[in-house]
Design a protein around this motif. Structure first.
Motif, PDB file in Angstrom:
ATOM      1  N   MET A  34      16.373  -5.911 -24.629  1.00 40.24           N
ATOM      2  CA  MET A  34      16.252  -6.881 -25.624  1.00 40.24           C
ATOM      3  C   MET A  34      15.026  -6.675 -26.538  1.00 40.24           C
ATOM      4  N   ALA A  35      15.324  -6.650 -27.908  1.00 34.13           N
ATOM      5  CA  ALA A  35      14.267  -6.505 -28.972  1.00 34.13           C
ATOM      6  C   ALA A  35      13.239  -7.479 -28.736  1.00 34.13           C
ATOM      7  N   THR A  36      11.946  -7.070 -28.606  1.00 38.66           N
ATOM      8  CA  THR A  36      10.817  -8.068 -28.786  1.00 38.66           C
ATOM      9  C   THR A  36       9.918  -7.540 -29.775  1.00 38.66           C
ATOM     10  N   ASN A  37       8.867  -8.615 -30.343  1.00 39.67           N
ATOM     11  CA  ASN A  37       7.933  -8.152 -31.187  1.00 39.67           C
ATOM     12  C   ASN A  37       6.543  -8.131 -30.310  1.00 39.67           C
ATOM     13  N   ILE A  38       5.590  -7.501 -31.055  1.00 43.88           N
ATOM     14  CA  ILE A  38       4.425  -6.941 -30.648  1.00 43.88           C
ATOM     15  C   ILE A  38       3.380  -8.541 -30.048  1.00 43.88           C
ATOM     16  N   VAL A  39       3.628  -9.548 -30.724  1.00 42.68           N
ATOM     17  CA  VAL A  39       3.001 -10.768 -30.526  1.00 42.68           C
ATOM     18  C   VAL A  39       3.635 -11.356 -29.225  1.00 42.68           C
ATOM     19  N   GLN A  40       4.868 -11.303 -29.091  1.00 38.19           N
ATOM     20  CA  GLN A  40       5.661 -11.513 -27.833  1.00 38.19           C
ATOM     21  C   GLN A  40       5.028 -10.879 -26.693  1.00 38.19           C
ATOM     22  N   GLU A  41       4.916  -9.378 -26.806  1.00 34.38           N
ATOM     23  CA  GLU A  41       4.466  -8.491 -25.880  1.00 34.38           C
ATOM     24  C   GLU A  41       3.066  -8.989 -25.424  1.00 34.38           C
ATOM     25  N   ILE A  42       2.192  -8.779 -26.374  1.00 35.11           N
ATOM     26  CA  ILE A  42       0.890  -9.624 -26.074  1.00 35.11           C
ATOM     27  C   ILE A  42       0.800 -10.688 -25.019  1.00 35.11           C
ATOM     28  N   SER A  43       1.648 -11.892 -25.588  1.00 31.79           N
ATOM     29  CA  SER A  43       1.586 -13.034 -24.890  1.00 31.79           C
ATOM     30  C   SER A  43       2.094 -13.011 -23.369  1.00 31.79           C
ATOM     31  N   ASN A  44       3.117 -12.026 -22.950  1.00 37.51           N
ATOM     32  CA  ASN A  44       3.817 -11.854 -22.112  1.00 37.51           C
ATOM     33  C   ASN A  44       2.689 -10.990 -20.941  1.00 37.51           C
ATOM     34  N   GLU A  45       1.796 -10.306 -21.685  1.00 37.95           N
ATOM     35  CA  GLU A  45       0.924  -9.361 -20.802  1.00 37.95           C
ATOM     36  C   GLU A  45      -0.195  -9.972 -20.609  1.00 37.95           C
ATOM     37  N   LEU A  46      -0.466 -10.866 -21.148  1.00 39.49           N
ATOM     38  CA  LEU A  46      -1.791 -11.694 -21.005  1.00 39.49           C
ATOM     39  C   LEU A  46      -2.710 -11.707 -19.708  1.00 39.49           C
ATOM     40  N   ASP A  47      -1.709 -12.024 -18.702  1.00 38.67           N
ATOM     41  CA  ASP A  47      -2.288 -12.184 -17.409  1.00 38.67           C
ATOM     42  C   ASP A  47      -2.666 -10.911 -16.841  1.00 38.67           C
ATOM     43  N   SER A  48      -1.946  -9.812 -17.301  1.00 37.46           N
ATOM     44  CA  SER A  48      -2.443  -8.426 -16.662  1.00 37.46           C
ATOM     45  C   SER A  48      -3.355  -7.737 -17.420  1.00 37.46           C
ATOM     46  N   LEU A  49      -4.141  -8.228 -18.347  1.00 39.02           N
ATOM     47  CA  LEU A  49      -5.206  -7.530 -19.171  1.00 39.02           C
ATOM     48  C   LEU A  49      -6.378  -7.596 -18.399  1.00 39.02           C
ATOM     49  N   ASN A  50      -7.516  -6.751 -18.562  1.00 44.49           N
ATOM     50  CA  ASN A  50      -8.664  -7.029 -18.130  1.00 44.49           C
ATOM     51  C   ASN A  50      -9.403  -8.100 -18.880  1.00 44.49           C
ATOM     52  N   ARG A  51     -10.900  -8.195 -18.487  1.00 44.02           N
ATOM     53  CA  ARG A  51     -11.501  -9.182 -19.414  1.00 44.02           C
ATOM     54  C   ARG A  51     -11.614  -8.830 -20.759  1.00 44.02           C
ATOM     55  N   SER A  52     -11.987  -7.622 -21.135  1.00 42.76           N
ATOM     56  CA  SER A  52     -12.336  -7.126 -22.402  1.00 42.76           C
ATOM     57  C   SER A  52     -10.981  -7.311 -23.315  1.00 42.76           C
ATOM     58  N   GLU A  53     -10.019  -6.646 -22.743  1.00 41.32           N
ATOM     59  CA  GLU A  53      -8.649  -6.726 -23.540  1.00 41.32           C
ATOM     60  C   GLU A  53      -8.211  -8.198 -23.544  1.00 41.32           C
ATOM     61  N   ARG A  54      -8.659  -9.007 -22.560  1.00 39.39           N
ATOM     62  CA  ARG A  54      -8.096 -10.537 -22.690  1.00 39.39           C
ATOM     63  C   ARG A  54      -8.626 -11.001 -24.044  1.00 39.39           C
ATOM     64  N   LYS A  55     -10.013 -10.722 -24.185  1.00 40.25           N
ATOM     65  CA  LYS A  55     -10.847 -11.345 -25.315  1.00 40.25           C
ATOM     66  C   LYS A  55     -10.096 -10.870 -26.612  1.00 40.25           C
ATOM     67  N   VAL A  56      -9.742  -9.826 -26.866  1.00 37.77           N
ATOM     68  CA  VAL A  56      -9.179  -8.958 -27.905  1.00 37.77           C
ATOM     69  C   VAL A  56      -7.910  -9.828 -28.067  1.00 37.77           C
ATOM     70  N   ALA A  57      -6.857  -9.953 -27.184  1.00 37.14           N
ATOM     71  CA  ALA A  57      -5.423 -10.636 -27.176  1.00 37.14           C
ATOM     72  C   ALA A  57      -5.722 -12.159 -27.568  1.00 37.14           C
ATOM     73  N   GLU A  58      -6.650 -13.085 -27.104  1.00 34.44           N
ATOM     74  CA  GLU A  58      -6.995 -14.453 -27.307  1.00 34.44           C
ATOM     75  C   GLU A  58      -7.397 -14.513 -28.856  1.00 34.44           C
ATOM     76  N   VAL A  59      -8.126 -13.621 -29.501  1.00 31.39           N
ATOM     77  CA  VAL A  59      -8.515 -13.721 -30.687  1.00 31.39           C
ATOM     78  C   VAL A  59      -7.345 -13.673 -31.448  1.00 31.39           C
TER      79      VAL A  59
END
Length: 283
Positions: free
Chosen positions: A1-26
């Motif tokens: 299934m095709a996904t866009n990058i915003v969906q991918e970031i949202s789906n991966e949010l819980d697996s990011l480290n602390r610094s990456e999660r800060k970037v994702a949340e912004v």
């Protein structure tokens, strides 16, 4: 299934480290602003280093920050930012209202991209020539099955909705060639529904699944209308997934109506006209 990058970031949010999660949340807080931002501005907003932002971008299969911004802009090109933000405990009515509506719109836009018209045609082919149609749903999918019954009874085809597993098992066992069973399940992992799909197939019925692709239920269906909403119903109560399933039912009902041809509209008009005496005139 095709996904866009915003969906991918949202789906991966819980697996990011602390610094990456800060970037994702912004980025998730304002994707449009992120497409206009420099790497330095984004790094300051997330309180991380610029190399951290670059590593974050490469994690999502982009060459770096400029390439990431291009993918982000493409993801937002539909005009509906796909931002799966959870409702926070301190959200006011305006905030959670907007979040729920935006999430629903975004999910429907994603469904529009992913639902295969050829699969819809195959499903309509079976529905229009069915001897009888049975809609099965459990839990939140039960009302969707009932809605389908309300739509499809108009087509002069015997139609029933079952939200009780015992009735589903018995009716599936009693089905035969020419019957169509439509099984509705967001996860496609409900064991009882997988069982009744298998029983229906063994009895000779055509089984249409409105469910997640590559799920156990999908493996036991004759035709699968893929519906993959970004909603974890193992944790949260079903919202967007239910709306997507109702929309698929509307699509299938419309397909059957069009196949009936213009002469069938007289029949639909007679049904509508029968309700006139039950309503007060519109003001």
């Amino acid at each position: 299934m095709a996904t866009n990058i915003v969906q991918e970031i949202s789906n991966e949010l819980d697996s990011l480290n602390r610094s990456e999660r800060k970037v994702a949340e912004v980025i998730l807080a304002d994707p449009q602003a992120a497409t206009r931002s420099s790497i330095a501005v984004l790094a300051r907003a997330a309180q991380v280093s610029e190399p951290t932002v670059n590593r974050f971008c490469k994690r999502f299969n982009t060459a770096g920050f400029p390439d990431f911004k291009l993918h982000l802009a493409q993801a937002l090109a539909s005009g509906v930012p796909y931002v799966n933000r959870n409702v926070e405990p301190d959200d006011d009515a305006e905030s959670y209202t907007n979040k729920i509506i935006d999430a629903t719109i975004a999910a429907l836009v994603q469904a529009k991209k992913n639902i295969d018209p050829q699969t819809i045609n195959l499903a309509v082919d079976q529905l229009i020539q069915a001897k009888q149609i049975m809609f099965y749903g459990l839990g939140a999918s039960g009302p969707v099955a009932t809605d389908a019954q309300h739509k499809f009874f108009r087509f002069n085809i015997p139609v029933t909705a079952y939200d009780d597993i015992l009735m589903q098992r018995m009716s599936a066992a009693a089905s035969s060639t020419g019957d169509v069973i439509v099984v509705i399940s967001y996860t496609g992992r409900t064991k009882d529904l997988v069982d009744v799909a298998e029983i229906g197939r063994q009895s000779g019925a055509t089984v249409i699944g409105i469910t997640a692709p590559n799920s156990p239920l999908a493996d036991h269906c004759s035709i699968v209308v893929d519906v993959d909403a970004p909603e974890d119903t193992d944790v949260y109560m079903p919202m967007t997934s239910r709306i997507m399933h109702l929309t698929v039912i509307d699509i299938l009902a419309t397909g059957v109506t069009l196949r009936r041809g213009p002469d069938f509209l007289k029949h639909l008009k007679a049904i509508k006209d029968s309700l006139k005496d039950t309503r007060y005139p519109a003001k």
